[in-house]
Scaffold this active site. Structure first.
Site, short mmCIF file in Angstrom:
data_model
loop_
_atom_site.label_atom_id
_atom_site.label_comp_id
_atom_site.label_asym_id
_atom_site.label_seq_id
_atom_site.Cartn_x
_atom_site.Cartn_y
_atom_site.Cartn_z
N ASP A 24 0.87 -1.17 0.00
CA ASP A 24 0.00 0.00 0.00
C ASP A 24 0.91 1.23 0.00
O ASP A 24 1.45 1.61 1.04
CB ASP A 24 -0.89 -0.02 1.24
CG ASP A 24 -1.86 1.15 1.29
OD1 ASP A 24 -2.16 1.73 0.23
OD2 ASP A 24 -2.31 1.49 2.40
N GLU A 83 -1.11 -1.35 -4.86
CA GLU A 83 -2.30 -0.55 -5.10
C GLU A 83 -1.99 0.54 -6.11
O GLU A 83 -0.99 1.23 -6.01
CB GLU A 83 -2.80 0.08 -3.79
CG GLU A 83 -4.11 0.81 -3.97
CD GLU A 83 -4.63 1.39 -2.68
OE1 GLU A 83 -5.60 0.84 -2.13
OE2 GLU A 83 -4.05 2.39 -2.21
N ASP A 156 -2.72 0.86 7.17
CA ASP A 156 -1.91 0.64 5.96
C ASP A 156 -1.48 -0.82 5.85
O ASP A 156 -1.40 -1.37 4.74
CB ASP A 156 -0.68 1.54 5.96
CG ASP A 156 -1.05 3.01 5.99
OD1 ASP A 156 -1.82 3.44 5.11
OD2 ASP A 156 -0.57 3.73 6.88
#
Length: 173
Positions: A24, A83, A156
């Protein structure tokens, strides 16, 4: 002859062990989640964040690349899932995250890891069947899939585990 039933049956055409790292991207906090998937079983091997000061971009880039390389060397994932930047209201934020994402992608390339990329909407859809699921719903699904009892902190890290899970059933190329 006795047949012991396991999660990988003798009749399964494809049953393999796969280690995946989910990432992430961020600037001062990069979430990571490393999972193992074998058949229909999932296990969290490690998760957390790479924490940067945010005061010196070049030092943060080096620290991120070094810590990510150490995770890759330790767990030897077969693929990485990152991501994809989707939408930011703040132009300065999108630039900073994009720069760090470039460091992450180069580090993965230096380790010859195939990379999948998904938007937040695709990740939510993959885990919950609903692309607008909230963070609590996604965290519950991640914990259920990975058998984690306690809340995953920080967010996260939970997001990175969700990203890794999303990458299990998707083909590269």
């Amino acid at each position: 002859m006795s047949i012991t039933k396991t999660h990988c049956s003798l009749f399964t055409v494809h049953c393999s062990l796969m280690v995946i790292i989910g990432i992430d991207p961020g600037t001062t906090q990069i979430g990571f989640g490393i999972i193992k998937n074998e058949g229909n079983r999932f296990e969290a091997l490690d998760y957390g964040i790479i924490k940067n000061s945010g005061k010196d971009k070049l030092l943060d880039y080096k620290k991120t690349a070094k810590e990510l390389s150490e995770l890759i060397k330790k767990y030897k994932p077969e693929r990485a899932v990152v991501e994809r930047l989707f939408f930011f209201k703040n132009q300065k934020t999108v630039m900073s995250v994009g720069e760090m994402r470039g460091v992450i992608m180069l580090t993965l390339a230096n380790h010859n890891l195939p990379v999948l990329e998904f938007t937040p909407l695709q990740i939510k859809q993959s885990l919950s069947g609903y692309g607008r699921a909230d963070k609590n719903q996604i965290q519950r699904m991640v914990r259920l899939i990975l058998g984690i009892k306690e809340e995953i902190k920080p967010d996260d890290a939970a997001d990175a585990l969700a990203i890794a899970i999303c990458g299990v059933n998707n083909k590269i190329g």
